[in-house]
Design a protein around this motif. Structure first.
Motif, PDB file in Angstrom:
ATOM      1  N   VAL A  31       8.220 -13.077  -4.682  1.00  0.00           N
ATOM      2  CA  VAL A  31       7.348 -12.041  -4.122  1.00  0.00           C
ATOM      3  C   VAL A  31       6.052 -12.004  -4.933  1.00  0.00           C
ATOM      4  O   VAL A  31       6.078 -11.854  -6.165  1.00  0.00           O
ATOM      5  CB  VAL A  31       8.040 -10.663  -4.152  1.00  0.00           C
ATOM      6  CG1 VAL A  31       7.136  -9.610  -3.501  1.00  0.00           C
ATOM      7  CG2 VAL A  31       9.382 -10.722  -3.439  1.00  0.00           C
ATOM      8  N   LEU A  32       4.937 -12.144  -4.216  1.00  0.00           N
ATOM      9  CA  LEU A  32       3.612 -12.160  -4.849  1.00  0.00           C
ATOM     10  C   LEU A  32       2.824 -10.940  -4.378  1.00  0.00           C
ATOM     11  O   LEU A  32       2.836 -10.583  -3.201  1.00  0.00           O
ATOM     12  CB  LEU A  32       2.860 -13.438  -4.466  1.00  0.00           C
ATOM     13  CG  LEU A  32       3.558 -14.766  -4.744  1.00  0.00           C
ATOM     14  CD1 LEU A  32       2.754 -15.914  -4.167  1.00  0.00           C
ATOM     15  CD2 LEU A  32       3.763 -14.961  -6.247  1.00  0.00           C
ATOM     16  N   ARG A  33       2.177 -10.318  -5.297  1.00  0.00           N
ATOM     17  CA  ARG A  33       1.256  -9.218  -4.972  1.00  0.00           C
ATOM     18  C   ARG A  33      -0.096  -9.567  -5.559  1.00  0.00           C
ATOM     19  O   ARG A  33      -0.240  -9.667  -6.785  1.00  0.00           O
ATOM     20  CB  ARG A  33       1.772  -7.900  -5.526  1.00  0.00           C
ATOM     21  CG  ARG A  33       0.857  -6.720  -5.227  1.00  0.00           C
ATOM     22  CD  ARG A  33       1.532  -5.420  -5.587  1.00  0.00           C
ATOM     23  NE  ARG A  33       2.722  -5.189  -4.740  1.00  0.00           N
ATOM     24  CZ  ARG A  33       3.613  -4.217  -4.959  1.00  0.00           C
ATOM     25  NH1 ARG A  33       3.450  -3.393  -6.008  1.00  0.00           N
ATOM     26  NH2 ARG A  33       4.639  -4.076  -4.160  1.00  0.00           N
ATOM     27  N   PHE A  34      -1.024  -9.835  -4.656  1.00  0.00           N
ATOM     28  CA  PHE A  34      -2.347 -10.307  -5.053  1.00  0.00           C
ATOM     29  C   PHE A  34      -2.226 -11.578  -5.905  1.00  0.00           C
ATOM     30  O   PHE A  34      -2.873 -11.718  -6.957  1.00  0.00           O
ATOM     31  CB  PHE A  34      -3.130  -9.213  -5.803  1.00  0.00           C
ATOM     32  CG  PHE A  34      -3.294  -7.962  -5.010  1.00  0.00           C
ATOM     33  CD1 PHE A  34      -3.998  -7.959  -3.805  1.00  0.00           C
ATOM     34  CD2 PHE A  34      -2.718  -6.775  -5.454  1.00  0.00           C
ATOM     35  CE1 PHE A  34      -4.137  -6.785  -3.088  1.00  0.00           C
ATOM     36  CE2 PHE A  34      -2.862  -5.599  -4.737  1.00  0.00           C
ATOM     37  CZ  PHE A  34      -3.575  -5.603  -3.538  1.00  0.00           C
ATOM     38  N   ASN A  35      -1.309 -12.482  -5.411  1.00  0.00           N
ATOM     39  CA  ASN A  35      -1.073 -13.793  -6.031  1.00  0.00           C
ATOM     40  C   ASN A  35      -0.481 -13.706  -7.436  1.00  0.00           C
ATOM     41  O   ASN A  35      -0.532 -14.679  -8.192  1.00  0.00           O
ATOM     42  CB  ASN A  35      -2.368 -14.620  -6.081  1.00  0.00           C
ATOM     43  CG  ASN A  35      -2.795 -15.066  -4.692  1.00  0.00           C
ATOM     44  OD1 ASN A  35      -1.949 -15.268  -3.811  1.00  0.00           O
ATOM     45  ND2 ASN A  35      -4.091 -15.201  -4.495  1.00  0.00           N
ATOM     46  N   LYS A  36       0.110 -12.579  -7.749  1.00  0.00           N
ATOM     47  CA  LYS A  36       0.836 -12.446  -9.011  1.00  0.00           C
ATOM     48  C   LYS A  36       2.305 -12.161  -8.709  1.00  0.00           C
ATOM     49  O   LYS A  36       2.617 -11.353  -7.828  1.00  0.00           O
ATOM     50  CB  LYS A  36       0.258 -11.314  -9.872  1.00  0.00           C
ATOM     51  CG  LYS A  36      -1.107 -11.648 -10.436  1.00  0.00           C
ATOM     52  CD  LYS A  36      -1.570 -10.566 -11.396  1.00  0.00           C
ATOM     53  CE  LYS A  36      -2.917 -10.915 -12.022  1.00  0.00           C
ATOM     54  NZ  LYS A  36      -3.368  -9.870 -12.989  1.00  0.00           N
ATOM     55  N   ILE A  37       3.182 -12.818  -9.456  1.00  0.00           N
ATOM     56  CA  ILE A  37       4.622 -12.690  -9.218  1.00  0.00           C
ATOM     57  C   ILE A  37       5.086 -11.308  -9.670  1.00  0.00           C
ATOM     58  O   ILE A  37       4.864 -10.902 -10.813  1.00  0.00           O
ATOM     59  CB  ILE A  37       5.399 -13.779  -9.970  1.00  0.00           C
ATOM     60  CG1 ILE A  37       4.951 -15.169  -9.521  1.00  0.00           C
ATOM     61  CG2 ILE A  37       6.894 -13.635  -9.746  1.00  0.00           C
ATOM     62  CD1 ILE A  37       5.554 -16.295 -10.321  1.00  0.00           C
ATOM     63  N   ILE A  38       5.734 -10.595  -8.728  1.00  0.00           N
ATOM     64  CA  ILE A  38       6.247  -9.268  -9.081  1.00  0.00           C
ATOM     65  C   ILE A  38       7.764  -9.196  -8.951  1.00  0.00           C
ATOM     66  O   ILE A  38       8.372  -8.201  -9.358  1.00  0.00           O
ATOM     67  CB  ILE A  38       5.604  -8.180  -8.203  1.00  0.00           C
ATOM     68  CG1 ILE A  38       5.964  -8.430  -6.728  1.00  0.00           C
ATOM     69  CG2 ILE A  38       4.093  -8.133  -8.402  1.00  0.00           C
ATOM     70  CD1 ILE A  38       5.541  -7.282  -5.813  1.00  0.00           C
ATOM     71  N   GLY A  39       8.395 -10.222  -8.358  1.00  0.00           N
ATOM     72  CA  GLY A  39       9.847 -10.152  -8.222  1.00  0.00           C
ATOM     73  C   GLY A  39      10.414 -11.395  -7.542  1.00  0.00           C
ATOM     74  O   GLY A  39       9.684 -12.269  -7.062  1.00  0.00           O
TER      75      GLY A  39
END
Length: 327
Positions: A31-39
């Motif tokens: 899961v990416l949020r603004f191309n950062k891995i969050i989960g």
């Protein structure tokens, strides 16, 4: 109000569908949020924030990479004897750290290419320590064997837990650059979120130019062996024939000896019988011998010139004289 409610319902339904995603069995969702891995999402139904979150599905099953993936080029390795070999192999691996794996592929890097580069480097180092006979040997007990070689390569690719912990904070770009510049480096594949499960050598061949010379030499050696076998067969055949001839000669000689012995014994017995008969009645014996002589002499048309007073006609004279006396 109703006219306003219908678009709102459709919008809510669209938002609901866009916020749901499914991760199938054997896969994981990063899961990416603004191309950062969050989960990391396990298999099943999950929710995400539309417009903010993005999910990248990654295959979590064990994967197999073949040596044919080396851009279609044959991989040549040099043994300790300075002999070239072409090794056909495959490696099985799986993703153990999906975050680290995604960071690697997000930068445009291919984990398979990195794995093959590292694997080729380790194989080249290990094969260079062994002779051809050691590589062909597949014993699990011998440290100088193909199986032991594959175990060492797998352990070298995975590295130790300590080495993995040291490089966890090293940027992926630096690790990729090191692995590409030095295939024999100690960089563990766990640094890219991957663990090697097994390495197997499928086939070992010589280069085509070497194979032709080897086959020619093997053919010449087999021809020498075949010629020796033929000569050995001819020699044994001659020896067998000579032994058979010698045995036959011995048998014939023994038979001839026995025949002559029997004939000699028979002649001796006959002579003894004649002698005994002669000793019993010499006159009668002389008479019988003369009759046989007369029989043999007057059988054909031969002409004999013998004096009438010859001893040969003694018994005939005796018979004539007896007839004259009777008259």
């Amino acid at each position: 109000m109703r006219k306003l409610l219908i678009p709102i319902v459709f919008v809510l339904i669209g938002v609901g569908f866009s916020s749901l995603y499914v991760v199938e069995e054997g896969s994981r969702g990063v899961v990416l949020r603004f191309n950062k891995i969050i989960g990391l999402s396990e298999p099943g139904l999950h929710f995400k924030i539309p417009g903010m979150d993005n999910v990248r599905i990654i295959d979590a099953k064990i994967q197999t990479t073949d040596s044919s993936n080396n851009s279609g080029r044959e991989q040549k390795f040099i043994t300790r004897e300075k002999k070239d070999l072409i090794v056909d192999y495959f490696v099985q691996w799986k993703i153990t750290d999906f975050n680290r794996y995604y960071e690697t592929i997000a930068g445009g890097n291919s984990v398979e290419n990195l794995l093959l580069a590292r694997l080729n480097g380790r194989l080249r180092a290990e094969i260079g320590k062994l002779d051809i006979k050691d590589i062909i040997n597949d014993s699990n007990l011998d440290t100088k064997s193909r199986n032991s070689l594959m175990v060492r390569v797998k352990d070298a690719l995975n590295g130790t837990q300590q080495s993995t912990a040291i490089i966890e904070n090293v940027p992926i770009e630096d690790l990729v650059a090191e692995a590409e510049s030095d295939p024999e480096s100690i960089t563990s594949m766990r640094a890219f979120g991957v663990e090697v499960i097994d390495v197997r050598i499928k086939q070992i061949n010589f280069p085509s130019e070497v194979s032709e010379s080897i086959y020619a030499r093997m053919s010449a050696e087999r021809e020498v062996v075949a010629r020796d076998q033929r000569f050995q067969g001819i020699r044994e055949a001659e020896e067998t024939r000579a032994d058979a001839t010698l045995t036959a000669t011995k048998i014939l000689s023994e038979a001839e000896k026995q025949a002559r012995t029997i004939r000699g014994e028979g002649d001796a017995n006959a002579a003894k019988l004649y002698a005994d008969a002669f000793n019993k009645d010499r006159e009668f014996f002389s008479f019988i011998r003369s009759l046989k002589a007369y029989e043999q002499s007057f059988k054909g048309n031969d002409v004999m010139v013998i004096s009438p007073d010859s001893e040969f006609f003694r018994y005939m004279k005796l018979n004539t004289d007896n007839k004259s006396d009777k008259k």
